[in-house]
Design a protein around this motif. Structure first.
Motif, PDB file in Angstrom:
ATOM      1  N   GLY A 119      43.929  91.098 -70.142  1.00 14.80           N
ATOM      2  CA  GLY A 119      43.785  91.987 -71.299  1.00 14.80           C
ATOM      3  C   GLY A 119      43.726  93.445 -70.883  1.00 14.80           C
ATOM      4  O   GLY A 119      44.395  94.299 -71.464  1.00 14.80           O
ATOM      5  N   LEU A 120      42.920  93.716 -69.859  1.00 14.15           N
ATOM      6  CA  LEU A 120      42.793  95.098 -69.403  1.00 14.15           C
ATOM      7  C   LEU A 120      44.120  95.612 -68.863  1.00 14.15           C
ATOM      8  O   LEU A 120      44.492  96.764 -69.053  1.00 14.15           O
ATOM      9  N   GLN A 121      44.834  94.704 -68.195  1.00 11.20           N
ATOM     10  CA  GLN A 121      46.126  95.081 -67.641  1.00 11.20           C
ATOM     11  C   GLN A 121      47.107  95.447 -68.754  1.00 11.20           C
ATOM     12  O   GLN A 121      47.826  96.441 -68.674  1.00 11.20           O
ATOM     13  N   THR A 122      47.090  94.628 -69.789  1.00  9.04           N
ATOM     14  CA  THR A 122      48.000  94.862 -70.905  1.00  9.04           C
ATOM     15  C   THR A 122      47.869  96.277 -71.453  1.00  9.04           C
ATOM     16  O   THR A 122      48.850  96.917 -71.813  1.00  9.04           O
ATOM     17  N   VAL A 123      46.604  96.771 -71.531  1.00  8.56           N
ATOM     18  CA  VAL A 123      46.430  98.101 -72.096  1.00  8.56           C
ATOM     19  C   VAL A 123      46.324  99.164 -71.009  1.00  8.56           C
ATOM     20  O   VAL A 123      46.004 100.314 -71.286  1.00  8.56           O
ATOM     21  N   GLY A 124      46.578  98.754 -69.768  1.00  8.27           N
ATOM     22  CA  GLY A 124      46.610  99.723 -68.679  1.00  8.27           C
ATOM     23  C   GLY A 124      45.255 100.250 -68.268  1.00  8.27           C
ATOM     24  O   GLY A 124      45.104 101.407 -67.909  1.00  8.27           O
ATOM     25  N   LEU A 125      44.244  99.386 -68.335  1.00 10.84           N
ATOM     26  CA  LEU A 125      42.907  99.846 -67.969  1.00 10.84           C
ATOM     27  C   LEU A 125      42.310  99.048 -66.822  1.00 10.84           C
ATOM     28  O   LEU A 125      41.108  99.117 -66.572  1.00 10.84           O
ATOM     29  N   ALA A 126      43.152  98.287 -66.130  1.00  9.98           N
ATOM     30  CA  ALA A 126      42.629  97.403 -65.095  1.00  9.98           C
ATOM     31  C   ALA A 126      41.799  98.170 -64.067  1.00  9.98           C
ATOM     32  O   ALA A 126      40.799  97.657 -63.554  1.00  9.98           O
ATOM     33  N   HIS A 127      42.175  99.397 -63.811  1.00  8.43           N
ATOM     34  CA  HIS A 127      41.472 100.154 -62.773  1.00  8.43           C
ATOM     35  C   HIS A 127      40.132 100.699 -63.259  1.00  8.43           C
ATOM     36  O   HIS A 127      39.368 101.254 -62.486  1.00  8.43           O
ATOM     37  N   LEU A 128      39.825 100.578 -64.539  1.00  4.85           N
ATOM     38  CA  LEU A 128      38.586 101.148 -65.057  1.00  4.85           C
ATOM     39  C   LEU A 128      37.596 100.064 -65.505  1.00  4.85           C
ATOM     40  O   LEU A 128      36.701 100.329 -66.300  1.00  4.85           O
ATOM     41  N   ALA A 129      37.780  98.853 -64.956  1.00  4.56           N
ATOM     42  CA  ALA A 129      36.999  97.712 -65.449  1.00  4.56           C
ATOM     43  C   ALA A 129      35.493  97.939 -65.417  1.00  4.56           C
ATOM     44  O   ALA A 129      34.767  97.405 -66.242  1.00  4.56           O
ATOM     45  N   THR A 130      35.019  98.724 -64.453  1.00  2.00           N
ATOM     46  CA  THR A 130      33.566  98.862 -64.336  1.00  2.00           C
ATOM     47  C   THR A 130      33.020 100.109 -65.020  1.00  2.00           C
ATOM     48  O   THR A 130      31.837 100.386 -64.961  1.00  2.00           O
ATOM     49  N   ARG A 131      33.905 100.857 -65.681  1.00  2.00           N
ATOM     50  CA  ARG A 131      33.432 102.045 -66.385  1.00  2.00           C
ATOM     51  C   ARG A 131      32.755 101.682 -67.696  1.00  2.00           C
ATOM     52  O   ARG A 131      33.158 100.746 -68.366  1.00  2.00           O
ATOM     53  N   LYS A 132      31.776 102.504 -68.056  1.00  2.00           N
ATOM     54  CA  LYS A 132      31.180 102.367 -69.388  1.00  2.00           C
ATOM     55  C   LYS A 132      32.004 103.192 -70.381  1.00  2.00           C
ATOM     56  O   LYS A 132      32.631 104.173 -69.995  1.00  2.00           O
ATOM     57  N   PRO A 133      31.995 102.797 -71.661  1.00  2.00           N
ATOM     58  CA  PRO A 133      32.799 103.520 -72.649  1.00  2.00           C
ATOM     59  C   PRO A 133      32.551 105.025 -72.629  1.00  2.00           C
ATOM     60  O   PRO A 133      33.492 105.816 -72.786  1.00  2.00           O
ATOM     61  N   ALA A 134      31.282 105.425 -72.422  1.00  2.00           N
ATOM     62  CA  ALA A 134      30.980 106.860 -72.462  1.00  2.00           C
ATOM     63  C   ALA A 134      31.713 107.632 -71.362  1.00  2.00           C
ATOM     64  O   ALA A 134      31.860 108.840 -71.447  1.00  2.00           O
ATOM     65  N   GLU A 135      32.143 106.902 -70.333  1.00  2.00           N
ATOM     66  CA  GLU A 135      32.820 107.586 -69.230  1.00  2.00           C
ATOM     67  C   GLU A 135      34.346 107.513 -69.364  1.00  2.00           C
ATOM     68  O   GLU A 135      35.065 107.670 -68.394  1.00  2.00           O
ATOM     69  N   MET A 136      34.816 107.201 -70.562  1.00  2.00           N
ATOM     70  CA  MET A 136      36.263 107.089 -70.755  1.00  2.00           C
ATOM     71  C   MET A 136      36.735 108.106 -71.779  1.00  2.00           C
ATOM     72  O   MET A 136      35.971 108.554 -72.627  1.00  2.00           O
TER      73      MET A 136
END
Ligand SMILES: Nc1ncnc2c1ncn2[C@@H]1O[C@H](COP(=O)(O)OP(=O)(O)OP(=O)(O)O)[C@@H](O)[C@H]1O
Ligand SMILES: [Mg+2]
Lengths: 337, 273, 259
Positions: A119-136
């Motif tokens: 799922g994360l890969q599909t939306v291109g966020l695989a590299h941010l898996a451990t980030r919290k929403p506030a840090e995005m």
């Protein structure tokens, strides 16, 4: 109607006593990509919330797969919703946000892991898996919210302005992405937008809303080429719309005698349909804008301002020049109230 | 958001029922008791109460102390709040923490310190005698002055907090703008700061005034039976004379006064606009 | 700069007035003599040590701890759902409910103690401890509701909706999504409640029975009988305790914004 996966009948939605959506009928076929299009405040989000089960309709019914779900609680409907405000869980990182619903389904950990990663890969966020929403960034949060709904493999996915916070490039990427996901999974999507070009580019069918009512439903080309009302025409780029009164066109500033007579309420021209350089009327150029392959002119005329465009290759006019123009009947478009 | 209001009621009711039944009902009984004299409803209890000179003195003293403590804390509060908001963020947080700190400490401990300071052999007397200003120690403890000082120390933080948060919400640079437009500091205060912070002042004023009305420990320790306030009077009436009628009356007075103080301050604040 | 100096001095003098007295009791408690004096007659820790030997202090400390912890937990159990209902539902009589729950702040504590004594303890045979527990719970409840409400109002409600759409029940959404995000508010409410209850005097004035006394009441009656520095020492210890709690709370929660 047998193959419609979502069907709204005589839906009446209200906040307390304020009716927002008075009477809505809509059928969505399985696998369709529907755009709910309309100006701000016309009730798009409200309609989505009712479909998802977050607000109970005042009256009317909602059927999913032929089953009446009007009174079914939201967590049983199997509908995904990507919120306009993302509604991410601030205490969980990206991975856990996406895993949230899967964990509730009590899937095995390995399965969860692979689904979330995909799922994360599909939306291109695989590299941010451990980030919290506030840090995005806003766009990343929006994509995370999309991934969170996608992994649940809902029967129907509702998206409330899913692309509004993305920059132009990302928005195009995500459009393609959404279409790809939709093709691959066959999920039925209803997405809200107030950007007509987005609706035109993405949707199988467009539902144009105004004040809680459906103004027109149709394929993109139907809405683009054959808008039925002034409102629809306005929304789809007919910038010059004039009322017809006998032998005259009536605009904001005044009226203009024309040689033809038509049996319609309005006549409308796209900028490209306005003839510039020759014709029977005079207009003064008050604005020139270069728009790539076209040049756009704003003309001050007896009717008020008219927007016209001509191919950049043709002869150019300057601000202040008075030129001839024409509003030919052949390229005009008749509208009814 | 959620439209199932019965569910919401179900969540909120336990708290309301708890407080209503176990708290307000008994208090209501107690207040009602003051209207009953020898078994029948009457205002006699109130009349008797009002006619006693001691009660009058105590009532007026409580009002007076409450008023002046609130007034002085407003003055000090504005001075402090103004200084505090002009600090940088870091020291502001520190000072604010130090202001709040006393609120978290047992009032018994807070008041007890004043015995050491104000007592016959306390710091103040020692210092005054040491400087040759006095021959014999004067009595400060068990006077209105002692109670006043104690109450001021107890409640000043509430005023400062209210005023600081009100001042923090002042639109940026209004004070500077007023100065640039030619206002002197007095005008800045009366024409800009006061109108814009009046909600904080009402809040702080109510907190301090009602705090003083209902303070028990400070008048008990620093005033004793010489400087009774309404709360200590209530305690005495019940403990010494089992006089529940007076208790109910004092209770009513306290509640009515707290409530009216708040209303009055609100009224004054909105009239100033 | 002159105005800077003036402003510094105002702050320092005010803080000295507010906090200075604690410095004095800390020192007074260190006295080696048998009476409260300042400056103390020599330095010793004997009064600090004595605090721990006085039996009644131990018992009343235990009672106060029980009331502060138990009462606050009870208040949170009642207050969190109420705060949630108030902020997320359109409940009927919301204003009335809010007023009732907030009432204990307005009603003077001494009256509450007396009322409970006369109408719960005496006629209904409640023990004093139960009455104390109820009173402290009701007293802390308004703070719990206020602090938790403000955390909830800062939390967007669409998160709960998202959780429900992902398959949570309403209760599940509350536990999994809301609670973790209002955790610091709840903790702050707990600390505020604890401190309020622990330091509470007026409510407990009339609610004391044989061997049942809260610590502040015990200190008051001890003070009436003896004038030795042990009360100063105890006061200093309590002040330290509060300071430590508040310091930690401030550090981890930014406590002061909840007060
Ligand atoms: N909670 C609410 N209570 C009362 N009225 C509301 C509420 N939410 C929305 N409305 C009103 O209902 C109407 C429709 O709102 P809705 O959010 O559905 O609009 P929208 O089409 O999604 O607009 P936008 O494009 O700005 O998101 C608006 O007039 C709005 O003011
Ligand atoms: Mg919307």
């Amino acid at each position: 109607m047998s193959n419609s996966i979502l069907s709204l009948k005589k839906l009446n939605l209200a906040y307390n006593k304020t009716v927002v959506v008075p009477d809505l009928d809509l059928d969505v076929r399985e696998g369709e990509l529907i755009a709910l299009l309309g100006p701000s405040g016309c009730g798009k989000t409200t309609t989505m919330r009712a479909i998802a089960g977050l607000m109970a309709p005042h009256s009317g019914t909602i059927h999913i797969d032929g089953k009446d779900v009007t009174r079914m609680p939201a967590n049983k409907r199997g509908i995904g919703l990507v919120f306009q405000s993302y509604a991410l869980f601030p205490h969980l990182n990206a991975f856990e946000n996406v895993a949230f619903g899967l964990r509730l389904k009590k899937l095995a950990e390995t399965e969860i892991k692979s689904k979330v990663e995909h799922g994360l890969q599909t939306v291109g966020l695989a590299h941010l898996a451990t980030r919290k929403p506030a840090e995005m960034s806003g766009g990343q949060q929006q994509r995370l919210s999309l991934a969170r709904s996608l992994v649940m493999e809902p029967k129907i996915l509702l998206l409330d302005e899913p692309l509004s916070n993305l920059d132009a490039r990302l928005r195009l990427d995500m459009r393609t992405e959404l279409q790809r996901v939709q093709r691959e999974t066959g999920v039925t999507m209803v997405f809200v937008t107030h950007d007509q070009s987005e609706a035109l580019a993405l949707a199988d069918r467009i539902v144009l809303m105004k004040d809680g009512l459906i103004e027109q439903i149709g394929t993109p080309s139907e809405l683009y080429n054959r808008p039925r009302t002034k409102f629809a025409a306005d929304f789809f780029g007919f910038e010059n719309i004039f009322k017809i009164s006998g032998n005259a066109l009536v605009g904001d500033a005044g009226s203009l005698q024309v040689s033809y007579q038509v049996d319609a309420e309005y006549l409308a021209w796209r900028p490209s349909a306005v003839t510039v350089g020759n014709g029977s009327y005079n207009g003064k150029i008050v604005g020139v804008a270069f728009a790539g392959e076209h040049i756009e002119y704003v003309l001050e005329t007896l009717l008020g301002q008219i927007t016209a465009s001509s191919p950049a290759a043709e002869r150019k006019f300057k601000v202040g020049e008075t030129i001839k123009f024409d509003l030919p009947l052949a390229s005009g478009f008749a509208l009814y109230p | 958001m959620f439209q199932n209001n019965r569910e919401g009621l179900f969540l909120a009711l336990p708290a309301a029922v708890f407080t209503g039944l176990l708290f307000l009902l008994p208090v209501g009984f107690l207040l009602a008791e003051a209207f009953k004299v020898e078994g029948s409803w009457s205002l006699q209890g109130y009349i008797d109460f009002a006619l006693k000179p001691l009660n009058q003195t105590v009532f007026l003293r409580t009002l007076k102390l409450g008023f002046f403590v609130a007034l002085l804390s407003a003055i000090i509060g504005y001075l402090c709040a103004f200084c505090i908001i002009n600090l940088n963020d870091k020291s502001r947080g520190r000072v604010f923490g130090l202001v709040i700190l006393p609120l978290m400490i047992s009032p018994v401990a807070r008041t007890y310190a004043w015995i050491v300071i104000l007592g016959r052999t306390g710091i103040v007397n020692d210092a005054l005698i040491g400087m040759g200003l006095l021959d014999t120690p004067i009595r400060i403890l068990f006077t209105e002055t002692a109670v006043f000082i104690g109450l001021l120390q107890l409640f000043l933080p509430l005023m400062i907090i209210s005023l600081v948060s009100a001042m923090e919400n002042l639109p940026k640079d209004v004070i500077a703008a007023a100065r640039v437009l030619g206002a002197n500091w007095f005008q800045v205060f009366t024409k800009v700061i006061l109108p814009l912070t009046k909600d904080g002042l009402v809040m702080g004023g109510t907190l301090v005034f009602t705090g003083c009305l209902t303070a028990y420990i400070t008048p008990a320790i620093l005033g004793g039976s010489k400087v009774l306030m309404l709360e200590t009077l209530l305690y005495q009436r019940v403990n010494v004379a089992n006089d529940f009628i007076s208790a109910g009356i004092i209770a009513t007075i306290l509640i009515v006064m707290s409530f009216s103080a708040n209303q009055l301050l609100k009224r004054i604040a909105s009239a100033r606009q | 700069m002159n105005s800077k100096l003036a402003s510094r001095s105002i702050i320092v003098i005010t803080l000295l007035f507010l906090i200075g007295p604690f410095g004095i009791i800390i020192l007074a408690g260190l006295s080696a003599g048998d009476f409260m004096t300042f400056p103390p007659d020599g330095i010793s820790l004997k009064w600090y040590a004595k605090v721990f030997e006085v039996k009644s202090f131990r018992a009343s400390f235990a009672l106060s701890m029980f009331l502060a912890i138990g009462g606050t937990i009870a208040a949170l159990l009642l207050g969190i759902p109420a705060a949630y209902a108030i902020s997320r539902y359109k409940i009927p009589f919301a204003e009335t409910i809010k007023t009732i729950v907030a009432a204990p702040i307005i009603v003077p504590g001494i009256i509450v103690g007396l009322a409970l004594l006369r109408y719960l303890v005496v006629p209904l045979n409640f023990t004093v401890t139960i009455a104390l527990f109820l009173a402290h719970t009701a007293l802390v409840l308004p703070y719990a509701v206020r602090v938790v409400s403000s955390s909830l109002n800062n939390l967007r409600s669409d998160m709960e909706e998202a959780a429900v759409l992902l398959g949570c029940s309403r209760v599940g959404a509350f536990i999994r999504v809301v609670l973790p995000n209002i955790r610091s508010g709840v903790l702050a409410a707990f600390i505020l409640g604890f401190v309020t209850s622990f330091n509470q005097v007026p409510v407990s004035l009339f609610l004391s029975g044989p061997g049942v006394r809260t610590l502040p009441i015990d200190m008051l009656s001890y003070m009436e009988m003896t004038y030795d520095p042990s009360v100063a020492a105890l006061s200093a210890l309590l002040a330290f305790l509060s300071v430590a709690i508040v310091f930690i709370a401030e550090k981890f929660l930014g406590f002061s914004r909840y007060v």
